[in-house]
Write an enzyme that holds these catalytic residues in place. Sequence first.
Site, short mmCIF file in Angstrom:
data_model
loop_
_atom_site.label_atom_id
_atom_site.label_comp_id
_atom_site.label_asym_id
_atom_site.label_seq_id
_atom_site.Cartn_x
_atom_site.Cartn_y
_atom_site.Cartn_z
N VAL A 155 71.57 37.63 50.22
CA VAL A 155 71.81 36.20 50.08
C VAL A 155 70.54 35.50 49.59
O VAL A 155 70.61 34.59 48.76
CB VAL A 155 72.29 35.60 51.41
CG1 VAL A 155 72.49 34.09 51.28
CG2 VAL A 155 73.60 36.27 51.85
N TYR A 156 69.39 35.92 50.08
CA TYR A 156 68.12 35.35 49.62
C TYR A 156 67.96 35.59 48.12
O TYR A 156 67.61 34.68 47.38
CB TYR A 156 66.96 35.97 50.40
CG TYR A 156 65.61 35.39 50.05
CD1 TYR A 156 65.19 34.19 50.62
CD2 TYR A 156 64.76 36.03 49.16
CE1 TYR A 156 63.96 33.64 50.30
CE2 TYR A 156 63.53 35.49 48.84
CZ TYR A 156 63.13 34.30 49.42
OH TYR A 156 61.90 33.76 49.09
#
Length: 278
Positions: A155-156
């Site tokens: 997600v980062y």
Amino acid sequence: MTKIKDKTVLITGGASGIGRLMGERMLERGAAKLVIWDINDAMMQEVAEAFRARQWEVYTYNVDVSDVEAIQQAAAAVEKEVGTVDLLINNAGVVVGKEFVEHSHHDIDFTMSINTAALMHISLAFLPTMIAQGSGHIINIASAAGLVSNPKMAVYCASKWAVIGWSDSLWLELKQKHPGITVSTVTPYYINTGMFDGVRSPIIPIISPELAVAKILRGIERNKRFVRMPGIIYLLPLVKGLLSAGLFDLIVGKGMGVYKTMTNFKGRKATQKTEVKA
């Protein structure tokens, strides 16, 4: 060239880490006013007192950058109370640091709202006055994680890939219609601020905050479209384009140990997760 002297600078996540250090270096270079956005009142007060003791003009605003209404209200307050922002540094960011399947839906929305959407909303809030005065500089702190995938950072990585695409598109749009305003996209490797405590990188060096800030400020002053660090990061797009996915995984992921850097990730305490970077 962007001149820092006599300018008004706004830094999100400016109460700690490279945000605080960038603010200090900006003021040392003659910036007229520093505006800090953060969610940690105690740390903002500490920074403001330290900077004001050096006869610097500092303003602090408690802003949750995941809240669009809070961004709009704070931006209006800054322009009324401080004046036009000349240099906007979108620095605030968060990392969850676990496998994607372990994320909650809140983790996903939280990361994307702060790391991606906030930069767009904040820039949109300040761009009209920059356009009106015919000058300005927006600096978006993205990440090398926006150039290469990595386990425990799905997600980062997604949030930073999006930032790079949006930030460079904004550079192109402004160059066509408002050439007095420039955009710099910063893509550093891991920076040793504590946000990525536990990370181990056997080949590529983890960057000191002092070096990171020096490179960012040099890039700002030179109106650089991209600021990447260390130098090997400039090769990533070329290497990814030349190698097959499997060979890239073998050489960069396994050989250079990049895919295992997050194995022992610990990170910062939740109250301090509004600074960047890697």
